[in-house]
Write a protein that holds these residues in place. Structure first.
Motif, PDB file in Angstrom:
ATOM      1  N   UNK A   1     -35.327  27.100  66.814  1.00  0.00           N
ATOM      2  CA  UNK A   1     -34.799  28.056  67.786  1.00  0.00           C
ATOM      3  C   UNK A   1     -35.526  29.400  67.779  1.00  0.00           C
ATOM      4  N   UNK A   2     -35.785  30.017  66.616  1.00  0.00           N
ATOM      5  CA  UNK A   2     -36.498  31.308  66.636  1.00  0.00           C
ATOM      6  C   UNK A   2     -37.869  31.214  67.311  1.00  0.00           C
ATOM      7  N   UNK A   3     -38.607  30.130  67.032  1.00  0.00           N
ATOM      8  CA  UNK A   3     -39.917  29.971  67.651  1.00  0.00           C
ATOM      9  C   UNK A   3     -39.792  29.755  69.157  1.00  0.00           C
ATOM     10  N   UNK A   4     -38.768  28.990  69.564  1.00  0.00           N
ATOM     11  CA  UNK A   4     -38.564  28.749  70.994  1.00  0.00           C
ATOM     12  C   UNK A   4     -38.273  30.058  71.721  1.00  0.00           C
ATOM     13  N   UNK A   5     -37.445  30.916  71.121  1.00  0.00           N
ATOM     14  CA  UNK A   5     -37.136  32.214  71.726  1.00  0.00           C
ATOM     15  C   UNK A   5     -38.390  33.072  71.829  1.00  0.00           C
ATOM     16  N   UNK A   6     -39.184  33.066  70.768  1.00  0.00           N
ATOM     17  CA  UNK A   6     -40.425  33.849  70.772  1.00  0.00           C
ATOM     18  C   UNK A   6     -41.383  33.348  71.848  1.00  0.00           C
ATOM     19  N   UNK A   7     -41.516  32.039  71.979  1.00  0.00           N
ATOM     20  CA  UNK A   7     -42.431  31.468  72.969  1.00  0.00           C
ATOM     21  C   UNK A   7     -41.929  31.676  74.393  1.00  0.00           C
ATOM     22  N   UNK A   8     -40.611  31.817  74.566  1.00  0.00           N
ATOM     23  CA  UNK A   8     -40.069  32.085  75.901  1.00  0.00           C
ATOM     24  C   UNK A   8     -40.532  33.431  76.442  1.00  0.00           C
ATOM     25  N   UNK A   9     -40.799  34.382  75.543  1.00  0.00           N
ATOM     26  CA  UNK A   9     -41.137  35.724  75.991  1.00  0.00           C
ATOM     27  C   UNK A   9     -42.447  35.759  76.771  1.00  0.00           C
TER      28      UNK A   9
ATOM     29  N   UNK B   1     -33.050  33.195  83.993  1.00  0.00           N
ATOM     30  CA  UNK B   1     -33.419  32.923  82.601  1.00  0.00           C
ATOM     31  C   UNK B   1     -32.675  31.694  82.085  1.00  0.00           C
ATOM     32  N   UNK B   2     -31.362  31.627  82.347  1.00  0.00           N
ATOM     33  CA  UNK B   2     -30.590  30.473  81.901  1.00  0.00           C
ATOM     34  C   UNK B   2     -31.085  29.183  82.523  1.00  0.00           C
ATOM     35  N   UNK B   3     -31.376  29.232  83.818  1.00  0.00           N
ATOM     36  CA  UNK B   3     -31.867  28.049  84.524  1.00  0.00           C
ATOM     37  C   UNK B   3     -33.242  27.646  83.999  1.00  0.00           C
ATOM     38  N   UNK B   4     -34.073  28.644  83.703  1.00  0.00           N
ATOM     39  CA  UNK B   4     -35.401  28.364  83.162  1.00  0.00           C
ATOM     40  C   UNK B   4     -35.314  27.652  81.821  1.00  0.00           C
ATOM     41  N   UNK B   5     -34.476  28.159  80.925  1.00  0.00           N
ATOM     42  CA  UNK B   5     -34.354  27.555  79.595  1.00  0.00           C
ATOM     43  C   UNK B   5     -33.871  26.117  79.705  1.00  0.00           C
ATOM     44  N   UNK B   6     -32.861  25.876  80.543  1.00  0.00           N
ATOM     45  CA  UNK B   6     -32.368  24.505  80.708  1.00  0.00           C
ATOM     46  C   UNK B   6     -33.440  23.602  81.299  1.00  0.00           C
ATOM     47  N   UNK B   7     -34.048  24.031  82.399  1.00  0.00           N
ATOM     48  CA  UNK B   7     -35.019  23.189  83.085  1.00  0.00           C
ATOM     49  C   UNK B   7     -36.265  22.947  82.246  1.00  0.00           C
ATOM     50  N   UNK B   8     -36.660  23.929  81.465  1.00  0.00           N
ATOM     51  CA  UNK B   8     -37.854  23.769  80.631  1.00  0.00           C
ATOM     52  C   UNK B   8     -37.702  22.565  79.703  1.00  0.00           C
ATOM     53  N   UNK B   9     -36.581  22.471  79.038  1.00  0.00           N
ATOM     54  CA  UNK B   9     -36.347  21.362  78.110  1.00  0.00           C
ATOM     55  C   UNK B   9     -35.995  20.080  78.848  1.00  0.00           C
ATOM     56  N   UNK B  10     -35.261  20.212  79.935  1.00  0.00           N
ATOM     57  CA  UNK B  10     -34.844  19.035  80.696  1.00  0.00           C
ATOM     58  C   UNK B  10     -36.052  18.325  81.311  1.00  0.00           C
ATOM     59  N   UNK B  11     -36.941  19.102  81.930  1.00  0.00           N
ATOM     60  CA  UNK B  11     -38.113  18.521  82.580  1.00  0.00           C
ATOM     61  C   UNK B  11     -39.030  17.879  81.555  1.00  0.00           C
TER      62      UNK B  11
ATOM     63  N   UNK C   1     -33.457  18.945  72.450  1.00  0.00           N
ATOM     64  CA  UNK C   1     -34.733  19.549  72.821  1.00  0.00           C
ATOM     65  C   UNK C   1     -35.188  20.595  71.815  1.00  0.00           C
ATOM     66  N   UNK C   2     -34.271  21.394  71.303  1.00  0.00           N
ATOM     67  CA  UNK C   2     -34.593  22.424  70.328  1.00  0.00           C
ATOM     68  C   UNK C   2     -33.603  22.322  69.185  1.00  0.00           C
ATOM     69  N   UNK C   3     -34.087  22.292  67.980  1.00  0.00           N
ATOM     70  CA  UNK C   3     -33.203  22.259  66.819  1.00  0.00           C
ATOM     71  C   UNK C   3     -32.929  23.680  66.345  1.00  0.00           C
TER      72      UNK C   3
ATOM     73  N   UNK D   1     -24.141  19.520  71.312  1.00  0.00           N
ATOM     74  CA  UNK D   1     -24.931  20.337  70.386  1.00  0.00           C
ATOM     75  C   UNK D   1     -26.102  20.988  71.108  1.00  0.00           C
ATOM     76  N   UNK D   2     -26.772  20.228  71.974  1.00  0.00           N
ATOM     77  CA  UNK D   2     -27.883  20.781  72.734  1.00  0.00           C
ATOM     78  C   UNK D   2     -27.418  21.925  73.627  1.00  0.00           C
ATOM     79  N   UNK D   3     -26.253  21.767  74.263  1.00  0.00           N
ATOM     80  CA  UNK D   3     -25.728  22.829  75.124  1.00  0.00           C
ATOM     81  C   UNK D   3     -25.534  24.117  74.335  1.00  0.00           C
ATOM     82  N   UNK D   4     -25.006  23.992  73.136  1.00  0.00           N
ATOM     83  CA  UNK D   4     -24.803  25.166  72.301  1.00  0.00           C
ATOM     84  C   UNK D   4     -26.107  25.839  71.910  1.00  0.00           C
ATOM     85  N   UNK D   5     -27.088  25.033  71.531  1.00  0.00           N
ATOM     86  CA  UNK D   5     -28.366  25.587  71.092  1.00  0.00           C
ATOM     87  C   UNK D   5     -29.121  26.224  72.254  1.00  0.00           C
TER      88      UNK D   5
END
Length: 287
Positions: free
Chosen positions: A66-74, A263-273, A60-62, A154-158
């Protein structure tokens, strides 16, 4: 009045913290407006139904994104109060009641906890060890995924890295805002907005927040009951030892753990959904 701030005023402080993460509950994902990502781990079909040119599994995120994904999460994290809905009260009300109870008993509870410095140090070391081990799991999974081509690992780590970064931002800003004294200061008065506290404040617990963040991501990626039992037991152990180590009040670990899990659940579900939607769209297009 030290440590005895009225419940109404303190609940306003806690609700403000809750609101940071309230919009991260599963019901709020529909308000995320980012475009869908490419298919992620497309479901396996029977040989006779398989699509010969189905897209290869992607994460879902490479690392590059990753930096952009973190920024957009805010954006959804800090604007989440506008997404609170009536059905969110199902979990917000019990959580608010539990927090009000812990706030009213924080000082007495911490005065009852042993202040034997050897005992406290052992618990602090245990919390550091447990959190370190928990962090090592997604790091190890990322390494396995990178060198053995395991997309899931790899996805789990990222995603764990993304969620951890999000949690660090939230807990550091929240500590600076609330500036709560730690239990060993001022006879466990637990004053908020104390001078000279800054980012070293007690509220919320960083260890608890990070531990529950990782637990939510790993439990989502590997939904086995044994994995869930393991990661949530470790996260609970981290929270408990922070209190026994006289590092945090019960309210600190309660709010920190809750916000971390959201937050953890949100990050997982965001990409999973989004991945599921992308796969469904692709399958529909091929029919």
């Amino acid at each position: 009045m030290a440590g005895k701030i009225c419940i109404r005023g303190m609940l306003r402080c806690i609700v403000a913290c809750f609101c940071i993460s309230a919009g991260l509950c599963p019901a709020s994902y529909a308000f995320d407006s980012d475009p869908p990502v490419a298919a992620v781990r497309a479901p396996t079909a029977a040989p006779e139904d398989a699509l010969p040119d189905a897209p290869a599994a992607q994460i879902a995120v490479t690392e590059k994104g990753l930096p952009l994904a973190i920024l957009k999460d805010q954006i959804p994290i800090w604007t989440s109060p506008v997404r609170i809905r009536t059905h969110d009260l199902i979990w917000l009300l019990p959580l608010g009641a539990a927090t009000g109870l812990t706030l009213s008993t924080d000082t007495d509870a911490m005065r009852d906890v042993s202040r034997d410095r050897s005992f406290n140090k052992d618990n602090v070391n245990a919390s550091n060890y447990l959190l370190g081990c928990e962090i090592a799991v997604p790091v190890g999974l990322y390494g396995v995924g990178l060198f053995k081509g395991d997309t899931h690992a790899r996805e789990t780590g990222i995603l764990s890295g993304e969620a951890l970064a999000d949690s660090v931002v939230v807990e550091e800003v929240t500590k600076i805002i609330f500036r709560r004294e730690r239990p060993l200061y001022n006879n466990a008065a637990g004053d908020f907005f104390a001078p000279n506290t800054g980012a070293n404040g007690s509220f919320p617990s960083s260890h608890s927040m990070l531990a529950w963040t990782l637990a939510a991501v790993m439990a989502g990626e590997y939904p086995s009951k044994w994995v869930q039992m393991g990661v949530y037991s470790v996260a609970s152990g981290v929270s408990l030892t922070r209190v026994l180590g006289q590092e945090h009040f019960p309210t600190d670990v309660l709010v920190g753990g809750t916000a971390g899990w959201l937050i953890g659940h949100y990050v997982f579900e965001k990409h999973h959904v989004r991945a599921a939607r992308a796969v469904r769209a692709y399958v529909a297009m091929r029919r």
